[in-house]
Write an enzyme that holds these catalytic residues in place. Structure first.
Site, PDB file in Angstrom:
ATOM      1  N   GLY A 139       1.168   4.921  -5.210  1.00  0.00           N
ATOM      2  CA  GLY A 139       0.431   3.673  -5.146  1.00  0.00           C
ATOM      3  C   GLY A 139       0.774   2.944  -3.860  1.00  0.00           C
ATOM      4  CG  ASP A 140      -1.366  -0.546  -2.875  1.00  0.00           C
ATOM      5  OD1 ASP A 140      -0.708  -0.505  -3.928  1.00  0.00           O
ATOM      6  OD2 ASP A 140      -2.258  -1.386  -2.664  1.00  0.00           O
ATOM      7  CG  ASN A 141       2.082  -3.146  -3.609  1.00  0.00           C
ATOM      8  OD1 ASN A 141       2.266  -3.851  -2.623  1.00  0.00           O
ATOM      9  ND2 ASN A 141       1.051  -3.326  -4.423  1.00  0.00           N
ATOM     10  CB  ALA A 142       5.035   2.892  -5.124  1.00  0.00           C
ATOM     11  CB  ALA A 144       4.335  -0.568   1.267  1.00  0.00           C
TER      12      ALA A 144
END
Length: 290
Positions: A139-142, A144
């Site tokens: 996922g994007d936040n993971a 990042a």
């Protein structure tokens, strides 16, 4: 952001219940999660719902087209409200609630695992070797968070973009008792807690585009910083403001004073309402503070 699933989200949180959802998935329902979207399609587009063969997230569709593997990773799947986050498997209870079948959901992988290799025709089209590996991803936040080193135990990062996110990594599974934070699987193979709001730094863009009607963002930011610097309150001014508002200064914490010191004079009345809340003043006292 697409808010069409408000009705379905309310149904999940109130009829199914937040406590039950948290038991099944470690999270409560939000409009952006997949489960409310499935329920919306079931209610509003039943013909299309009946034709669903596979349910996947955008990056997983790319992996499917590249490798032919129907897959997702735990971190991204955590935001579907279909995953048993603690046990890293699909929740049969949520599958039943949504009226779908487990075979419609992808195989689960850790973010760093290989899900397959490039299909022959894809490799030829791209001019690459068919031995190129396709990885599950995250996922994007993971993803990042991995980039900022927010992995393992007790690390934290704050991201301000279109949305605002605070991300806390942990080696132990945990759920916020108030369900104010998402409890997700992390791309490092462990877990994380995350708080998110959908409008963060994007508010600045809205202000400049719609109110100031300018594209000179950097110039406006510098001017705003200059105004704030000029209007900071000194310690003596803060004391005078507190006395003039009959604020019981013994109830004011140092952090609250620091908060007020950094605010320009034009927002002082808002600050005192906040301080009244923090100090637990009566309704009448709050009105006087404002």
């Amino acid at each position: 952001n697409d808010g069409r699933t408000t009705k379905e989200t309310d149904y999940l949180n109130t009829v199914i219940g937040k406590e039950t959802l948290s038991k099944y998935t470690a999270n409560i329902a939000f409009a952006g999660f997949t489960a409310p979207k499935i329920l919306w399609m079931k209610e509003n587009e039943p013909e299309l719902f009946a034709k669903i063969n596979k349910i996947m997230l955008p990056k997983d569709y790319l992996a499917y087209k590249l490798s032919g593997t129907f897959c997702t990773d735990y971190s991204d799947a955590s935001g579907m409200l279909l995953l048993d986050v603690q046990n890293k498997c699909w929740s049969q209870e949520m599958i039943d609630i949504c009226g779908i079948r487990e075979e419609q959901l992808p195989k689960l992988f850790e973010s760093y695992e290989v899900v397959g290799s490039l299909k022959q025709e894809i490799a030829e089209e791209l001019g690459l070797s068919k031995t190129v590996k396709v990885i599950a991803g995250a996922g994007d936040n993971a993803a990042a968070a991995v980039g900022t080193g927010t992995v393992g135990d007790g690390r934290c990062n704050l991201s301000l973009g279109t949305s605002g996110t605070i991300f806390i990594s942990s080696k132990q599974f945990g759920v916020d008792e108030n369900n104010a934070l998402h409890s997700f699987d992390h791309a490092d193979g462990y877990y994380h807690l995350m708080g998110c709001m959908l409008s963060a730094a994007s508010c600045n863009k809205w202000w400049m585009d719609e109110i100031l009607q300018t594209k000179e963002y950097e110039k406006e930011v510098k001017e705003a910083e200059s105004v704030l610097e000029d209007q900071k309150l000194t310690d003596s001014e803060i004391s005078q403001e507190l006395i003039s508002k009959d604020k019981p200064t013994e109830n004011v914490k140092p952090s609250e004073i620091d908060f007020l010191r950094k605010k320009p004079n034009l927002t002082t009345q808002i600050d005192f309402t906040l301080l009244a809340d923090l100090a637990g003043l009566s309704k009448e006292a709050k009105a006087e503070a404002a």
